[in-house]
Design an enzyme around this catalytic site. Structure first.
Site, PDB file in Angstrom:
ATOM      1  N   GLY A   1       5.997 -23.207 -10.633  1.00 51.41           N
ATOM      2  CA  GLY A   1       6.745 -24.023 -10.603  1.00 51.41           C
ATOM      3  C   GLY A   1       8.272 -23.964 -10.156  1.00 51.41           C
ATOM      4  O   GLY A   1       8.779 -23.713  -8.931  1.00 51.41           O
TER       5      GLY A   1
ATOM      6  N   TYR B   1       1.162 -19.240  -2.854  1.00 50.39           N
ATOM      7  CA  TYR B   1       1.507 -19.775  -4.428  1.00 50.39           C
ATOM      8  C   TYR B   1       0.567 -20.083  -5.537  1.00 50.39           C
ATOM      9  O   TYR B   1      -0.544 -19.903  -5.125  1.00 50.39           O
ATOM     10  CB  TYR B   1       1.686 -21.073  -4.611  1.00 50.39           C
ATOM     11  CG  TYR B   1       2.104 -21.916  -6.254  1.00 50.39           C
ATOM     12  CD1 TYR B   1       3.355 -21.506  -6.657  1.00 50.39           C
ATOM     13  CD2 TYR B   1       0.972 -22.896  -6.138  1.00 50.39           C
ATOM     14  CE1 TYR B   1       3.545 -22.100  -7.177  1.00 50.39           C
ATOM     15  CE2 TYR B   1       1.411 -22.966  -7.819  1.00 50.39           C
ATOM     16  CZ  TYR B   1       2.721 -22.903  -8.068  1.00 50.39           C
ATOM     17  OH  TYR B   1       3.111 -23.106  -9.589  1.00 50.39           O
TER      18      TYR B   1
END
Length: 530
Positions: free
Chosen positions: A79, A72
């Protein structure tokens, strides 16, 4: 490694302090350091330790970026779009795009000191070695601050989770040479032009760097730190004006006795009572509550002043503890841990900071409220124990301070509205991925307004109380009170007399409180207040 100190003297340019980031000192980041950069224009240097920490964490991020597994913020979207794996050739574009798309603020510009605090606190975290940002990006942040370039950041855009995204994005946009910024001369111009004029090369963001520049509680924390500094002065100033009102109302100082406050051991209460007692010491006005119109006790707004101000002081102490903890934090998502893991987390949620920002707004409103009640008492001939109506020179012909109290009442009413907590609200965003937010930025913005208005409220009480004391002919005020009256008159705040244009007097009283001259005048007699 997340430490720095302020260094004075030789080596500081243009007579300013020098802040060294990441120098390894045990004290870590302090509120004084933040104030030195935000308000004092202190110059920033990156220590060798900070540069080493930056390089080490960057190596970890680059090693992960080279692997096929998605990570990530390094090789994924953000998001609600975090499920997409981003190929290597698109990752620089991904980092540019997150900055550009998140720089979506609206409304008026926020103050220069807020932006400088915001940027410096983000730089402090970047230099912790927990974000994976390259040393050259951190150096550019320091160069922009040192050049006096201030990105244009707007009032609206932050939900306080994931941190102050839009405000920080506008700052990151400046590092890229895009958007608008204010130069040292105060003019707003294209950021690229300002960087070029100061020999600063715009950054080309790489994996994770765009995200790392946006994901922190730095805006709300910076505003908390500045509010704490201002309120430290204002709470002492409120003790002074409360003491002046007690004198002007011929109240008793017996309620300030230390032994009374020792049996209810709240430290803020004891400090406020001690301050008031120091101000009224030696007064010829106190102790007349049994004279022509005897009264057993003073009104709550006078008698309970230490209890109310003291509760606010204890709230300040709690808020200061939260600020210090947040200063010691490295807030980012994901973070690079000491063992080399890169992990997602929720540390960007602004709840701890948002709560205390709202707590302070409540305390500020109550302090303003009790000050206004004392002012109103000074102006009411039925409750002022012998003072003329509205402290007027010729009541009926003159209105005295009638409308000054209206202004103070309007300010207090606004303080009460500003005390409604922002952190009790939450509104979901990012397709319900970010389904609970702190609203900490909003809490900080309204607290700034509240602190500003509290200064005016205290100034009106000062104006009324000094006039009232002077109208007590034949009675000698305390030495500290005399020092205040002499200083405030020298500052252009006129004393009793016929009606005149009041706004300039009130503005002068406001400036007298705001810049610390009230406190300085008192402390020439009392010594440092608590």
């Amino acid at each position: 490694m997340d430490m720095h100190t302020v260094v004075n003297g030789e080596g500081a340019q243009r007579g300013l302090e020098r802040v060294v980031v990441g120098d390894g000192r045990a004290a870590g980041t302090t509120t004084s350091d933040v104030l030195a950069v935000a308000r004092g224009g202190a110059r920033i240097e990156l220590s060798p330790q900070a540069l080493a920490a930056l390089a080490a964490s960057r190596a970890i991020v680059e090693a992960l970026a080279a692997k096929p597994d998605p990570v990530y913020g390094v090789s994924t979207g953000f998001g609600a779009l975090a499920t997409r794996h981003i190929s290597p050739e698109l990752r620089a574009q991904l980092q540019r795009n997150i900055v550009r798309s998140h720089a979506a603020g609206m409304g008026p510009r926020v103050e220069r000191e807020v932006v400088r605090a915001l940027m410096f606190l983000r730089l402090k975290t970047v230099c912790s070695g927990r974000t994976g940002v390259r040393p050259e990006v951190a150096q550019t942040m320091a160069d922009v601050l040192n050049a006096g370039i201030t990105p244009v950041v707007h009032e609206y855009g932050s939900l306080g989770c994931s941190g102050d995204l839009a405000p920080l994005s506008h700052c990151a946009l400046t590092l890229m040479g895009e958007g608008e910024a204010e130069g040292p001369d105060g003019r707003v111009r294209p950021a690229g032009e300002l960087l070029a004029e100061h020999g600063i090369q715009p950054v080309e963001l790489r994996e994770k760097e765009g995200l790392a520049l946006l994901n922190g509680t730095d805006g709300m924390l910076g505003m908390l730190i500045m509010a704490l500094a201002d309120l430290d002065v204002l709470y002492k100033s409120a003790d002074v004006t409360a003491a002046l009102s007690l004198e002007a109302l011929l109240g008793t100082d017996r309620v300030l006795a230390p032994e009374l406050h020792a049996i209810r051991p709240h430290p803020g209460q004891a400090a406020s009572a001690a301050n008031m007692l120091a101000v009224v010491r030696g007064s010829g006005l106190t102790g007349h509550h049994q004279d022509d119109a005897p009264r057993v006790q003073d009104a709550y707004s006078v008698r309970c002043a230490p209890q109310v101000a003291g509760a606010g002081r204890d709230t300040l102490a709690h808020a200061r503890l939260v600020a210090e903890r947040e200063l010691a934090s490295a807030v980012d998502n994901p973070v690079v841990l000491p063992d080399g893991r890169v992990e997602s987390n929720g540390n960007f949620h602004g709840a701890p900071v948002a709560y205390v920002l709202d707590f302070l707004a409540v305390a500020v409103a109550d302090l303003g409220s009790i000050a206004e009640r004392r002012t109103d008492r000074l102006l009411d001939k039925n409750r002022s124990h012998g003072l003329p109506p509205f402290l007027a020179d010729d009541p009926g012909v003159d209105s005295g301070l009638m409308i000054a109290q209206y202004t103070q009442a309007a300010l207090v009413s606004e303080l009460k509205r500003l005390a409604v907590p922002a952190s009790a609200d939450s509104i979901p965003s990012s397709a319900m991925q970010e389904d609970h937010v702190s609203m900490g930025w909003s809490a900080a913005r309204k607290l700034r307004t509240a602190v500003d208005n509290l200064t005016r409220v205290i100034a009106v009480e000062l104006y009324a109380a000094t006039r009232a004391v002077e109208l007590r002919e034949g009675l000698t005020p305390a030495p500290a009170t005399r020092a205040v009256i002499e200083a405030v008159r020298a500052a252009g705040v006129e004393g009793p007399g016929p009606d005149r244009y009041l706004a300039p007097d009130l503005a002068a009283a406001d400036a007298f409180v705001r810049d610390g001259r009230l406190l300085a005048a008192v402390e020439t007699v009392t010594g440092p207040l608590r």
